[in-house]
Design an enzyme around this catalytic site. Structure first.
Site: not given
Ligand code: CAA
Length: 259
Positions: A66, A110, A113, A133
């Site tokens: 998400a 998500g 999921e 999460e």
């Molecule tokens: N939401 C919004 N933006 C996201 C994102 C997310 N879930 N995941 C990545 N991005 C964005 C980053 O903020 C970044 O944007 P900027 O360039 O503007 O800073 C861009 O995508 C690239 O990401 P990274 O620079 O972080 O890339 P990376 O290769 O270093 O890392 C990653 C990749 C490990 C996937 C890391 O981005 C990450 O940990 N993302 C979050 C994953 C996460 O926590 N997901 C769960 C979300 S909550 C959820 O999903 C609830 C549910 O059950 C429905």
């Protein structure tokens, strides 16, 4: 020209392929993307010339979850009243035609999921699955605690959900989360071949097969346990139970009835 801003929709013979397309955000799922995905899936399901559907992402990310930036300031009241993130989620599982998730790169939160809501998952060798999460102070909100546990079992699901660690493609295949792992370069072709094979079978049988298999996911633990307990009770009506327990007590080998 595609009317979508966050996905691409192509049709290849009887197969529809939906590509999540927010590359700068690693396909993070926001409301607009979910609305478009829901609309496209519903349209494909209703289109008689489509027999199977593929949902995929980029080589780097199927979907990184998400959209954290969109939900960081959300409060409980708004989340609850808008049924946040899950508002179109049921559309995915309500699609009656077979849906294959073709996953490369990150399938997190998500994103994992979403893949789990599809009928089967084909993964590239660089795929990484996870429910991180917990690191954000929340829990999976779009089916992760339920579908992941059904897919890989309680011990591994607890491990993933409580530690937030990622699972690579090899572990995902070992755990039964994905049906096959292929080299990244072969992912699109493999998913398309699979979808084409499905599309070549009878429409009614593929849809009914999907419906029947998915029904196994719906039985609740309590009804399963209730069934098990009543079956256990009924075995006390059999001669074999009397013989088996008597033999244990008399320290001899049991002789069960031949059918
Ligand atoms: N939401 C919004 N933006 C996201 C994102 C997310 N879930 N995941 C990545 N991005 C964005 C980053 O903020 C970044 O944007 P900027 O360039 O503007 O800073 C861009 O995508 C690239 O990401 P990274 O620079 O972080 O890339 P990376 O290769 O270093 O890392 C990653 C990749 C490990 C996937 C890391 O981005 C990450 O940990 N993302 C979050 C994953 C996460 O926590 N997901 C769960 C979300 S909550 C959820 O999903 C609830 C549910 O059950 C429905």
């Amino acid at each position: 020209m595609t009317p979508y801003n966050n996905i691409l929709l192509e049709t290849i013979d009887a197969v529809a392929r939906i590509t999540l397309n927010r590359p700068a955000q690693l396909n993070a799922l926001n409301d607009e993307l979910m609305d478009e995905l829901s609309y496209a899936l519903t349209a494909c399901d209703a289109n008689p010339s489509i027999a199977a559907i593929i949902i995929t992402g980029s080589d780097k990310a199927f979907a990184a979850g998400a959209d954290i930036k969109a939900m960081a300031n959300l409060d409980f009241e708004t989340a609850y009243l808008n049924n946040f993130i899950t508002r179109n989620w049921d559309t995915i599982s309500n699609v009656r035609k077979p849906v294959i998730a073709a996953v490369a790169g990150f399938a997190l939160g998500g994103g994992c999921e979403l893949a789990l809501a599809c009928d089967t998952i084909v993964a590239a060798d660089n795929a990484q699955f996870g429910q991180p999460e917990i690191k954000l102070g929340v829990i999976p909100g779009a089916g992760g605690t339920q579908r992941l546990t059904r897919a890989i079992g309680k011990a591994k699901a607890m491990d993933m959900i409580l530690t937030g660690r990622m699972m690579d493609a090899a572990e995902a295949e070992r755990s039964g989360l994905v049906s096959r792992v292929v080299p990244l370069a072969e992912l699109a072709g493999t998913a398309l071949k699979m979808a084409n094979i499905i599309a070549g079978y009878g429409r009614l049988s593929t849809m009914m097969a999907k419906e029947a298999v998915n029904l196994t996911q719906e039985a609740s633990l309590s009804s399963g346990l209730q069934f098990e307990r009543r079956a256990f009770h009924s075995l006390f009506a059999t001669a074999d139970q009397k013989e088996g327990m008597a033999a244990f007590i008399e320290k001899r080998k049991a002789t069960f009835k031949k059918p």
